[in-house]
Design a protein around this motif. Structure first.
Motif, short mmCIF file in Angstrom:
data_model
loop_
_atom_site.label_atom_id
_atom_site.label_comp_id
_atom_site.label_asym_id
_atom_site.label_seq_id
_atom_site.Cartn_x
_atom_site.Cartn_y
_atom_site.Cartn_z
N ALA A 205 0.70 -1.49 -0.06
CA ALA A 205 -0.29 -0.32 -0.05
C ALA A 205 0.93 1.08 0.10
O ALA A 205 0.32 2.01 -1.19
CB ALA A 205 -0.82 -0.19 1.01
N ASN A 206 1.47 1.13 0.88
CA ASN A 206 2.37 2.36 0.55
C ASN A 206 3.31 2.59 -0.51
O ASN A 206 3.87 4.06 -0.76
CB ASN A 206 4.15 2.15 2.04
CG ASN A 206 3.04 2.30 3.14
OD1 ASN A 206 2.48 2.92 3.54
ND2 ASN A 206 3.48 2.47 4.34
N TRP A 207 4.22 1.83 -0.96
CA TRP A 207 4.19 1.87 -2.23
C TRP A 207 3.93 2.18 -3.02
O TRP A 207 4.35 3.27 -4.19
CB TRP A 207 5.22 0.24 -2.51
CG TRP A 207 5.69 0.06 -4.18
CD1 TRP A 207 5.01 0.57 -5.50
CD2 TRP A 207 7.13 -0.41 -4.07
NE1 TRP A 207 5.87 -0.38 -5.99
CE2 TRP A 207 6.97 -0.51 -5.32
CE3 TRP A 207 8.00 -1.32 -3.66
CZ2 TRP A 207 8.32 -1.30 -6.40
CZ3 TRP A 207 8.93 -1.62 -4.43
CH2 TRP A 207 9.40 -1.99 -4.95
N ASN A 208 2.37 2.16 -3.60
CA ASN A 208 1.56 2.21 -4.71
C ASN A 208 0.68 3.96 -4.16
O ASN A 208 0.43 4.33 -5.34
CB ASN A 208 0.30 1.05 -5.19
CG ASN A 208 0.41 -0.37 -5.42
OD1 ASN A 208 2.44 -0.45 -5.96
ND2 ASN A 208 0.38 -1.00 -5.77
N SER A 209 1.28 3.73 -2.94
CA SER A 209 0.37 5.43 -2.96
C SER A 209 1.54 6.34 -3.34
O SER A 209 1.45 7.69 -3.38
CB SER A 209 0.65 5.45 -1.22
OG SER A 209 1.64 5.72 -0.33
N VAL A 210 3.18 6.08 -3.85
CA VAL A 210 3.82 6.73 -4.30
C VAL A 210 4.05 7.14 -5.66
O VAL A 210 4.57 7.58 -6.04
CB VAL A 210 4.97 7.26 -3.34
CG1 VAL A 210 6.33 7.18 -4.22
CG2 VAL A 210 4.42 7.06 -1.77
N VAL A 211 3.75 6.09 -5.88
CA VAL A 211 5.05 4.87 -7.23
C VAL A 211 3.40 4.51 -8.20
O VAL A 211 3.23 3.86 -7.84
CB VAL A 211 5.50 3.29 -7.09
CG1 VAL A 211 5.88 3.65 -8.74
CG2 VAL A 211 7.00 4.03 -6.15
N GLY A 212 4.19 4.99 -9.38
CA GLY A 212 3.05 5.15 -10.20
C GLY A 212 3.27 3.14 -11.68
O GLY A 212 3.92 3.61 -11.08
N PRO A 213 2.21 3.62 -12.11
CA PRO A 213 2.92 2.57 -13.50
C PRO A 213 3.89 2.54 -14.13
O PRO A 213 4.35 1.55 -14.78
CB PRO A 213 0.73 2.33 -13.89
CG PRO A 213 0.35 3.10 -13.70
CD PRO A 213 0.72 4.25 -12.68
N ASP A 214 4.38 4.01 -14.56
CA ASP A 214 5.27 4.11 -14.87
C ASP A 214 5.81 4.52 -14.38
O ASP A 214 7.07 4.65 -14.57
CB ASP A 214 4.82 5.07 -16.43
CG ASP A 214 3.77 4.50 -17.28
OD1 ASP A 214 4.01 3.23 -17.74
OD2 ASP A 214 2.88 5.50 -17.85
N ASP A 215 6.25 4.75 -13.64
CA ASP A 215 7.45 5.22 -12.60
C ASP A 215 8.72 3.53 -12.50
O ASP A 215 8.20 2.95 -12.99
CB ASP A 215 6.98 5.54 -11.17
CG ASP A 215 6.15 6.96 -11.53
OD1 ASP A 215 6.33 7.54 -11.94
OD2 ASP A 215 5.42 6.55 -9.98
#
Length: 124
Positions: free
Chosen positions: A43-53
């Motif tokens: 959850a923490n990862w995906n709250s910051v990192v977008g699909p194309d990052d």
């Protein structure tokens, strides 16, 4: 290969230790069990990192076999470059090599005008 990135959406992390129950006590992580740890990290990862990052993971990504690695990789955003850690070596399987943009023991990258050497050194 040319590893140059503009730096707008580039992230660095390491030692997530997905599925590593012992890491909770060993490092004093604030989780009651490995499932809570995994869910919180995702959850923490995906709250910051977008699909194309772009994400450079500097080792000790996940324990377990193909099922565990696939479960985590299916849920994380970003294009992940893995620098292999000491806990990754025995768990890497060719079945999910293609899930990473690149896998290496070390890398030199350029982010903006900054040249960076990436590796995993567990005892440094």
């Amino acid at each position: 290969m040319n590893y140059k990135f503009d730096g707008d959406r580039v992230f660095f992390t390491s030692d997530t230790h997905f599925y590593h129950a012992n890491i909770i006590n060993f490092c004093g992580r604030p989780f009651k069990n490995v499932d809570v740890m995994n869910e919180t990290l995702i959850a923490n990862w995906n709250s910051v990192v977008g699909p194309d990052d772009i994400v450079f993971h500097l080792g000790d990504f996940c324990l377990g076999g193909s099922a565990e690695w696939t479960n985590i990789l299916n849920r994380l955003n970003g294009k992940i470059y893995l620098i292999v850690g000491n806990h990754d070596i025995k768990n890497l399987r060719q079945g999910y090599y293609s899930r990473f943009e690149h896998i290496a023991m070390q890398m030199h990258v350029e982010v903006g005008k900054q040249k960076i050497y990436l590796n995993h050194c567990p005892n440094c």
